[in-house]
Design a protein around this motif. Structure first.
Motif, PDB file in Angstrom:
ATOM      1  N   GLY A  27       0.665  -1.290   0.031  1.00 35.59           N
ATOM      2  CA  GLY A  27      -0.010   0.082  -0.148  1.00 35.59           C
ATOM      3  C   GLY A  27       0.974   1.111   0.151  1.00 35.59           C
ATOM      4  N   PRO A  28       1.724   1.381   0.946  1.00 36.72           N
ATOM      5  CA  PRO A  28       2.571   2.657   1.061  1.00 36.72           C
ATOM      6  C   PRO A  28       3.430   2.933  -0.387  1.00 36.72           C
ATOM      7  CG  PRO A  28       2.488   1.738   3.077  1.00 36.72           C
ATOM      8  CD  PRO A  28       1.642   0.738   1.988  1.00 36.72           C
ATOM      9  N   ARG A  29       4.150   1.747  -0.629  1.00 36.65           N
ATOM     10  CA  ARG A  29       4.908   2.173  -1.656  1.00 36.65           C
ATOM     11  C   ARG A  29       4.163   2.518  -3.010  1.00 36.65           C
ATOM     12  NH1 ARG A  29       4.194  -0.375  -6.243  1.00 36.65           N
ATOM     13  NH2 ARG A  29       6.433   0.232  -6.756  1.00 36.65           N
ATOM     14  N   SER A  30       2.691   1.993  -3.078  1.00 34.31           N
ATOM     15  CA  SER A  30       2.038   2.281  -4.303  1.00 34.31           C
ATOM     16  C   SER A  30       1.629   3.712  -4.276  1.00 34.31           C
ATOM     17  CB  SER A  30       0.997   1.452  -4.478  1.00 34.31           C
ATOM     18  OG  SER A  30      -0.088   1.593  -3.563  1.00 34.31           O
ATOM     19  N   ALA A  31       1.607   4.448  -3.084  1.00 33.13           N
ATOM     20  CA  ALA A  31       0.992   5.815  -2.883  1.00 33.13           C
ATOM     21  C   ALA A  31       2.195   6.723  -2.864  1.00 33.13           C
ATOM     22  CB  ALA A  31       0.337   5.896  -1.504  1.00 33.13           C
ATOM     23  N   MET A  32       3.493   6.336  -3.459  1.00 31.85           N
ATOM     24  CA  MET A  32       4.654   7.359  -3.359  1.00 31.85           C
ATOM     25  C   MET A  32       4.390   8.490  -4.210  1.00 31.85           C
ATOM     26  SD  MET A  32       6.899   6.631  -0.882  1.00 31.85           S
ATOM     27  CE  MET A  32       6.990   5.364   0.131  1.00 31.85           C
ATOM     28  N   GLY A  33       3.730   8.434  -5.497  1.00 36.21           N
ATOM     29  CA  GLY A  33       3.467   9.537  -6.262  1.00 36.21           C
ATOM     30  C   GLY A  33       2.883  10.432  -5.632  1.00 36.21           C
ATOM     31  N   PHE A  34       1.797  10.332  -4.606  1.00 38.23           N
ATOM     32  CA  PHE A  34       1.348  11.431  -4.241  1.00 38.23           C
ATOM     33  C   PHE A  34       2.033  12.425  -3.389  1.00 38.23           C
ATOM     34  CE2 PHE A  34      -2.199   8.134  -4.738  1.00 38.23           C
ATOM     35  CZ  PHE A  34      -2.934   8.892  -5.343  1.00 38.23           C
ATOM     36  N   PHE A  35       3.252  11.837  -2.701  1.00 37.69           N
ATOM     37  CA  PHE A  35       4.111  12.563  -1.940  1.00 37.69           C
ATOM     38  C   PHE A  35       5.109  13.706  -2.722  1.00 37.69           C
ATOM     39  CE2 PHE A  35       2.815   9.145   0.816  1.00 37.69           C
ATOM     40  CZ  PHE A  35       2.484   9.859   1.712  1.00 37.69           C
ATOM     41  N   GLN A  36       5.099  13.118  -4.093  1.00 34.60           N
ATOM     42  CA  GLN A  36       6.021  13.820  -4.985  1.00 34.60           C
ATOM     43  C   GLN A  36       5.890  15.392  -4.846  1.00 34.60           C
ATOM     44  OE1 GLN A  36       7.933  13.909  -9.600  1.00 34.60           O
ATOM     45  NE2 GLN A  36       6.374  12.452  -8.873  1.00 34.60           N
ATOM     46  N   LEU A  37       5.087  16.178  -5.269  1.00 35.13           N
ATOM     47  CA  LEU A  37       4.814  17.442  -5.420  1.00 35.13           C
ATOM     48  C   LEU A  37       4.839  18.364  -4.024  1.00 35.13           C
ATOM     49  CD1 LEU A  37       2.153  17.726  -8.321  1.00 35.13           C
ATOM     50  CD2 LEU A  37       4.747  17.804  -8.394  1.00 35.13           C
TER      51      LEU A  37
END
Length: 406
Positions: A27-37
């Motif tokens: 779960g967390p690794r699949s959501a990493m894109g939301f932390f980028q910006l």
């Protein structure tokens, strides 16, 4: 109850606990894109910096897989999963306060990557394979993969909500706290390669002998090279798709729904893959998956991109997302048995993660240089065709010279 009926009963406690662990680690690794910006807005770093951190994460995920898989085979799956919880939590906490790009690469990259490796599919699936019959194996793999997909579906909206409520740093602390559940769930997966219902039928050999046998087997090498492509395609989309949509004027909520749909349809695709792999040719099923991915990306890029097209594309990619995992691991188990499945499956997954490293890093690097993600999309299309070609000759059979298990 007879001995035969006991063997045919799925060990549901083990399956459910393993599935929950897959949700927590994927779960967390699949959501990493939301932390980028938000992370880059606070730090002023480039997208390549973030992309390199996630690329390192994928690389260490891959490098750790054979190592942790072999440790699980020898010392027990539960101990390796407990190690996963510790590494993962520390990595997320370090990621929340990176004093420099190097610390971001250590936290989000090295530590989270190793945490995922110790709690990833290859470790969990090897425990499943030892405790279910060969006839149940493909469906058990499909359930575990679907659980990882469910983690992706749950964490997409959860991450958006957490960032909105606690900022991106606080969200990472909440995710780190969730890792405390893994050691308790891991108790159900205790045991190593010498335990489980399938232990008596295993071909006895050392890890070194198993590795030499695998590296000399043509079908195993083709399977390994093809799984590289899966990693490239999936990791690029996971890390860069939300930012890509924002760049072309698609609202942020569409990106959230897109990742939610990929996770939701991935559950369907993974369960279907478990069933199909149990009844039909696994190599040819993989051929169709990779061709399907290339067609889907091509149509997505050539047609006008709108919220509707994003939703359709996400649903299609979700069906094809991790549907490669059950047949890929199933083929390794058929070829070599389950005794060293953690090691050999982990080695195949290393190839997947090398592809993931390149997909994530190239996404950031080419964007910073060309201000567009299009070159990486088209590289993924070409690689999908390559993967379809290399999977076609794979033989779904036990390695010649091995005794056939009863």
């Amino acid at each position: 109850m007879t001995s035969m009926s006991r063997k045919e009963t799925m060990p549901w406690v083990l399956i459910i606990c393993g599935a929950l662990i897959a949700m927590l680690t994927f779960g967390p690794r699949s959501a990493m894109g939301f932390f980028q910006l938000p992370l880059l807005a606070d730090t002023g770093w480039s997208r390549e910096t973030f992309g390199l951190a996630i690329a390192i994460q994928n690389l260490f995920w891959g490098l750790g897989q054979p190592f942790f898989g072999a440790l699980g085979d020898k010392y027990g799956t539960a101990k390796v999963l407990m190690t996963s919880a510790v590494l993962y939590a520390i990595g997320l906490i370090v990621m929340a306060h990176p004093a420099s790009p190097a610390w971001l690469h250590i936290g989000a990259g090295v530590l989270v990557g190793l945490g995922i490796a110790a709690g990833s599919f290859s470790v969990i699936l090897s425990a499943f394979a030892r405790n279910v019959t060969p006839a149940q194996r493909s469906m058990a793999f499909g359930i575990a993969t679907a659980a990882g997909s469910a983690g992706m579906m749950v964490y997409a909206p959860l991450t958006i909500g957490l960032i909105s409520s606690f900022q991106w740093q606080g969200s990472l602390y909440v995710m780190a706290a969730m890792m405390a559940a893994i050691p308790f769930l891991a108790i159900a997966l205790r045991g190593n390669a010498s335990s489980g219902t399938q232990s008596a039928a295993q071909f006895q050999q050392t890890a070194g002998e198993a590795l030499r046998e695998a590296l000399g087997h043509r079908s195993y090498l083709l399977l390994t090279s093809g799984f590289f492509v899966c990693g490239f395609q999936v990791a690029f989309i996971t890390a860069h798709f939300p930012a890509y949509l924002l760049d072309i004027g698609i609202p942020a909520w569409v990106g959230g729904i897109a990742m939610l749909l990929i996770g939701g349809f991935n559950i369907i695709g993974s369960l279907a893959a478990g069933y199909i792999g149990q009844h039909y040719s696994k190599p040819w099923f993989l051929v169709l998956i990779y061709i399907g991915r290339s067609i889907a990306v091509t149509l997505f890029l050539l047609l006008p991109i709108t919220p509707v097209s994003v939703i359709i594309f996400s649903a299609v990619m979700g069906l094809l997302w991790l549907s490669t995992v059950p047949p890929t691991n199933g083929l390794v188990a058929i070829m070599f048995g389950t005794r060293h499945l953690g090691l050999l499956g982990g080695l195949v997954f290393l190839s997947h993660q090398i592809g993931s490293f390149l997909g994530v890093w190239l996404g950031g690097y080419l964007y910073d240089n060309f201000k567009t993600y299009d070159p990486v999309w088209w590289i993924g299309v070409a690689l999908g065709i390559f993967a379809a070609i290399v999977h076609a000759p794979i033989k779904e059979a036990i390695v010649p010279g091995r005794p056939v298990a009863a």
